[in-house]
Each structure stands twice: as C-alpha cells, then as structure tokens.
Scaffold this active site. Structure first.
Site, PDB file in Angstrom:
ATOM      1  N   ARG A 258       0.870  -1.159  -0.142  1.00 29.91           N
ATOM      2  CA  ARG A 258       0.136   0.113  -0.095  1.00 29.91           C
ATOM      3  C   ARG A 258       0.781   1.415  -0.039  1.00 29.91           C
ATOM      4  NH1 ARG A 258      -4.761  -1.763   4.312  1.00 29.91           N
ATOM      5  NH2 ARG A 258      -5.504  -3.358   3.128  1.00 29.91           N
ATOM      6  N   ARG A 273       2.570   1.371  10.209  1.00 32.59           N
ATOM      7  CA  ARG A 273       1.960   1.708   8.903  1.00 32.59           C
ATOM      8  C   ARG A 273       3.246   1.758   7.949  1.00 32.59           C
ATOM      9  NH1 ARG A 273      -2.905   4.589   7.676  1.00 32.59           N
ATOM     10  NH2 ARG A 273      -3.023   5.136  10.059  1.00 32.59           N
ATOM     11  N   GLU A 347      -6.365  -0.199  15.372  1.00 34.43           N
ATOM     12  CA  GLU A 347      -6.959  -1.073  14.327  1.00 34.43           C
ATOM     13  C   GLU A 347      -5.783  -2.106  13.934  1.00 34.43           C
ATOM     14  OE1 GLU A 347      -7.500  -2.900  10.685  1.00 34.43           O
ATOM     15  OE2 GLU A 347      -7.044  -0.878  10.586  1.00 34.43           O
ATOM     16  N   SER A 350     -10.150  -6.354  10.523  1.00 36.75           N
ATOM     17  CA  SER A 350     -11.424  -5.540   9.744  1.00 36.75           C
ATOM     18  C   SER A 350     -12.226  -6.596   9.068  1.00 36.75           C
ATOM     19  CB  SER A 350     -11.047  -4.650   8.728  1.00 36.75           C
ATOM     20  OG  SER A 350     -11.989  -3.710   8.524  1.00 36.75           O
ATOM     21  N   ARG A 388       2.338  -5.398  11.344  1.00 40.30           N
ATOM     22  CA  ARG A 388       1.188  -4.475  12.484  1.00 40.30           C
ATOM     23  C   ARG A 388       0.890  -5.142  13.809  1.00 40.30           C
ATOM     24  NH1 ARG A 388      -3.684  -0.293  11.542  1.00 40.30           N
ATOM     25  NH2 ARG A 388      -1.880   0.650  10.325  1.00 40.30           N
TER      26      ARG A 388
END
Length: 419
Positions: A258, A273, A347, A350, A388
């Site tokens: 990403r 991130r 977070e 998800s 993460r």
C-alpha cells in the site's frame, strides 16, 4: 454494485446510503442515463424487428416494390447502427456511474461521516499495568537487535522494515500458527499473488476511487494488491457455483503493498504503517441469504478474536460508522488492539460483509436448489497482518529488562518462554 432494478425500485434508500457514506453520487444522472439506454434498446429492437419483416417479405414482393423495400431496410439498418453507437456511449457512462453506487448499510451501523462516529461494541482483556516505564516497540526491537529500521531506509525509503533474528522467526511463525488455526476451522489455505489486473481491483470495489493507494506496474497493466481479498474475489469470476460447493472458505496468505498516499505524517516511526506487509485473510463465499452471511460474519469475527485471545492481547470490537466503512460494505466491524506506548487501541483487524455488491462486479454466481442462478454473498476478515500485529504483541508482553515474554500459545513454537 447494486442492480439497476433495485436502484429504480429503491431510489430513496440508495440516495440515503450515498449521503450516509459521503459518496458524491449523481443519482439523477444515473437514472436519466438508464431511461435513455432503455429507450434506445427498445428502438433498436423495433428497428431490427421491422427490418426482419422486410427481409422476410422481400422474396415474395412485387419486383417493382423491391427497390423501395431495400432502401427502407437500409435506412433502418443505418438508424439502428446510429442507435447502437449512442447506446454504447450511454451504457459506458451508466456503467461508470454504477461502479460509484454504494451498498446499503445495515440498520445497526452508526450514522456519521468518519471514524469519530464508530462505537465500541465490547472490550476484551485488561491492558497491562507495568511497574516500570514501558518502552515502545521501536525501542524494544532496537535494544534487542531485532530489526534494521534505520538502515533499510537507505535501500527502500521510508515506511519500510527489515526484521532480523528471533523477531523475523516470530513473524513467519505467527503466520504459520494462524494458518493452522484456520485450517482447523475448515478454511482452505491459499497462497495468492500480490500482482493483479485492474479488473480484479474493480471487482472488489477498490477501483475506481482508490487508484492512488496502489502501486502500479504500467508496463504489464498490473497493480500490487493491498489484500489477498482482491485475488480471492476474482478467483471464481464468471463461474456458476453449485449449491453443494458453498460455502467456500479461504485463508489467503499474500505479500501486500500500500502506498499510504493519504497518511502523510501518520505513524511514520516503526511498524504500524508500512508500505509492504504480509497478511492472512479470511474470505467466504456463501449463498445470498442475509441470515447465512450474518452467521459467517460472526464466525469470521470470532476467529480473529480467538487469535488475539491466544496472543493475550487486549482488544476492543468496533461497530464501524457509515462514513468509515467504505463504498461496498453492508456491515463492518474493526478490532482494535491495545498499544501501551500510545495509551490507546489501534486497528489490527477488519471484518466486512458485502452481500452481493462485490459478486455483481465480479460476476460471481451460484445455482440454488431450484436451479435458479443468483449472485453470491462475499465476506472477508483479517486473521493476522504483520508487522502491525507485532506492535501490540511486543509492547503488551515486555518486561522491565527489555525482554518480551511470549504468550503460552507461542512458547512451544518459538522454543522458549521469551522471544
């Protein structure tokens, strides 16, 4: 996407969904294009019918009438060609708008424009109470020589990571551990590529609208995916699945990429991130029954929670608001894990139900007991994403001397009580 019939019959609901999800949708233009396209289709069908009638009568017509009949048929053919060209333009514009139509969110979703309207469903586990000043994960990896976070920027720039030693083993071991857990739950392990064609991104709803978040490989007309969901959604594209093949349960493992284009200045330091990571994604294809997909949503969420409990990481389950859940989601729950150095939950998972919104884009269908072909429902949920997950794992289990105690579930895997 939503079907045109549904949009025509539930215009107010679609307009409301667009408003609640902050989607700039010109629904009036969409409906106008739909009307114009249907008018053109009707006219084309009528012209073809009349032209066929002329062709059928040509052989028995009086020779003197044939030139006029031929001219009339030719004129109708020309008009039909013009109408077909116009229809092609209208249909292309209509299809582009249809890709922007949001799914209708479920009634229990908090209504609000962004993540500040998300609500906490429940909190599990107690954040640790340290009798020393806790370190953040960057300090822990540096003092234990578990990463080369500074050196790797010389090679690949910012938001990159390079694990080493025991932490590199732990990252790989965690994925293997989670894969076996999901296999025991009936999921088929899939290793899928990060590279995918643009249509695969359209099928999931990532395109159009989020192209700037993906790395592109223009020479090959490919993009690097940020989730295994992209490959898994299109894996059965164009197929009609038999009822006895459902549900399909995949655990998709893949490298993910990403650009983090919209996150300048956020979480630049450390492992929260990064541009490249690894993810094990739960993915389900089931029949288009709301109760069935709701049951699978609960099971996917439960699987993720099972992993976090075994990792002994405190977490909270979030009901995601309409403005934060994304275009195609019917329902979305995030799981946020406790990060001591930040003093808050972040977070890490998800869970999403999309009903048939993705399936219509991917042309993913099944045949029910009455032999009727219908679009399936699709769901996805993170099982584990690394690095993460390493952030709360390291920080919650740190000791005063800088060592990290492993949760019991990982001690045999890593050959000891400490990392």
């Amino acid at each position: 996407m939503l079907s045109l019939q549904f949009i025509r019959e539930h215009t107010d609901a679609v307009r409301k969904a667009a408003a609640e999800k902050n989607v700039a949708l010109d629904l009036d233009s969409l409906l106008a294009l739909d009307g114009e396209a249907r008018t053109l289709k009707t006219r084309i069908d009528e012209l073809r019918r009349q032209r066929n009638e002329i062709s059928a009568s040509f052989k028995t017509a009086d020779p003197a009438e044939r030139p006029a009949l031929g001219a009339k048929a030719k004129a109708m053919g020309a008009e039909a060609s013009e109408a077909e060209a116009a229809l092609g333009e209208k249909q292309a514009a209509l299809d582009a708008l249809l890709l922007r139509v949001p799914n209708i969110p479920w009634d229990g979703a908090p209504v609000g424009p962004d993540e500040s309207f998300n609500t906490v469903v429940r909190t599990e586990g107690e954040p640790p109470r340290f009798d020393f000043t806790p370190r953040d994960h960057v300090e822990l990896v540096e003092m234990n020589d578990w990463a080369d976070l500074a050196r790797i920027t010389q090679v690949a720039g910012s938001r990159q990571y390079c694990l080493k030693g025991r932490l590199a083993l732990l990252e790989q071991g965690l994925m293997f551990w989670a894969e076996r857990k999901l296999a025991a739950e009936g999921f088929t392990l899939m290793t899928v590529p990060a590279l995918a064609r643009p249509q695969a991104f359209v099928a999931t709803g990532h395109f159009p609208g989020h192209e700037e978040e993906a790395y592109s490989v223009p020479a090959d007309d490919l993009y690097l995916a940020g989730t295994g969901e992209i490959a898994l959604t299109s894996l059965h594209s164009g197929e009609i699945l038999e009822a006895d093949k459902l549900p399909i349960r995949y655990a998709g493992y893949s490298p993910c990429f990403r650009r983090e284009a919209g996150s300048a200045g956020r979480d630049v330091r450390g492992l929260l991130r990064v541009h490249q990571f690894y993810k094990l994604e739960q993915y389900v294809i089931c029949e288009d029954d709301d109760a069935v997909s709701a049951e699978w949503h609960a099971r996917l969420l439960a699987n993720a929670e099972m992993l976090l409990r075994e990792l002994e990481i405190p977490y909270q389950v979030i009901e995601t608001s309409t403005g934060d859940m994304g275009l195609g989601k019917f329902r979305m729950n995030d799981i946020e894990s406790w990060v001591p150095s930040l003093g808050k939950y972040r977070e890490t998972h998800s869970c999403s139900t999309l009903h048939d919104w993705q399936a219509r884009r991917a042309n993913l269908r099944w045949r029910d007991g009455e032999r009727k072909v219908r679009f399936v429902h699709t769901l996805n949920n993170t099982a584990l994403a690394s690095p993460r997950i390493l952030v709360p794992l390291l920080e919650n289990h740190q000791q005063a001397d800088g060592r990290v105690r492993l949760p019991k579930a990982l001690q045999e895997l890593m050959g000891g009580e400490y990392l």
